[in-house]
Structure formats: C-alpha cells, structure tokens
Design a protein around this motif. Sequence first.
Motif, PDB file in Angstrom:
ATOM      1  N   LEU A  44       0.827  -1.212   0.000  1.00  0.00           N
ATOM      2  CA  LEU A  44       0.000   0.000   0.000  1.00  0.00           C
ATOM      3  C   LEU A  44       0.855   1.253   0.000  1.00  0.00           C
ATOM      4  N   GLN A  45       1.945   1.217   0.764  1.00  0.00           N
ATOM      5  CA  GLN A  45       2.837   2.367   0.812  1.00  0.00           C
ATOM      6  C   GLN A  45       3.472   2.618  -0.552  1.00  0.00           C
ATOM      7  N   GLN A  46       3.895   1.565  -1.231  1.00  0.00           N
ATOM      8  CA  GLN A  46       4.506   1.730  -2.546  1.00  0.00           C
ATOM      9  C   GLN A  46       3.526   2.309  -3.552  1.00  0.00           C
ATOM     10  N   VAL A  47       2.284   1.861  -3.516  1.00  0.00           N
ATOM     11  CA  VAL A  47       1.261   2.415  -4.408  1.00  0.00           C
ATOM     12  C   VAL A  47       1.054   3.889  -4.108  1.00  0.00           C
ATOM     13  N   ALA A  48       0.971   4.239  -2.839  1.00  0.00           N
ATOM     14  CA  ALA A  48       0.765   5.638  -2.453  1.00  0.00           C
ATOM     15  C   ALA A  48       1.954   6.503  -2.817  1.00  0.00           C
ATOM     16  N   CYS A  49       3.157   5.986  -2.714  1.00  0.00           N
ATOM     17  CA  CYS A  49       4.359   6.763  -3.052  1.00  0.00           C
ATOM     18  C   CYS A  49       4.360   7.175  -4.520  1.00  0.00           C
ATOM     19  N   TYR A  50       3.900   6.306  -5.378  1.00  0.00           N
ATOM     20  CA  TYR A  50       3.874   6.634  -6.803  1.00  0.00           C
ATOM     21  C   TYR A  50       2.635   7.434  -7.192  1.00  0.00           C
ATOM     22  N   ALA A  51       1.577   7.335  -6.406  1.00  0.00           N
ATOM     23  CA  ALA A  51       0.338   8.036  -6.747  1.00  0.00           C
ATOM     24  C   ALA A  51       0.323   9.467  -6.224  1.00  0.00           C
TER      25      ALA A  51
END
Length: 79
Positions: free
Chosen positions: A71-78
Amino acid sequence: VRRVFVGVVMAHTLHAQTLPFAKRAWYPKAEATFADALAAVRAHLWGRMNYLNSPDETEMCRIPRAGLHCLQQVACYAA
C-alpha cells in the motif's frame, strides 16, 4: 524548481549506489526516473513517521507488514 532539486538530492543521499525503481510490464527501464526518486524519498519519510498521536480506541484492523508495504509503494507513486 527548488523542491524538485531537494527531492533529487535527498534520493541520491538515501540511495547513493543504486536508486530502486519500479519495474513495469509494459515497458523496460534501464535506470530510475524522476518519479522513482520521488517515490523513494516519500517511502523513506513515510516509513519514519511517528504515530504516537493516534487515539487508543479506534476500529483498527491490523494488516500484515507486507500488505502495508504494498500500500505504501502504491501511495508513493500516486502522490
């Protein structure tokens, strides 16, 4: 422009040897992009956040660390 420069310098400081980057199925990348640099800085900063101010009584659902990392990785790119 100044924030962009600070973000790139911070990414280079955090990952002096190799900057991690997301591999995408639809196109190959030989090296990290600016979006990868920003995501690395966001992941570092968000991973160091202190959540001591969170209320004790909440409807909290604990999730596995691997799920939180995804979830953190998705949020970092979004972001």
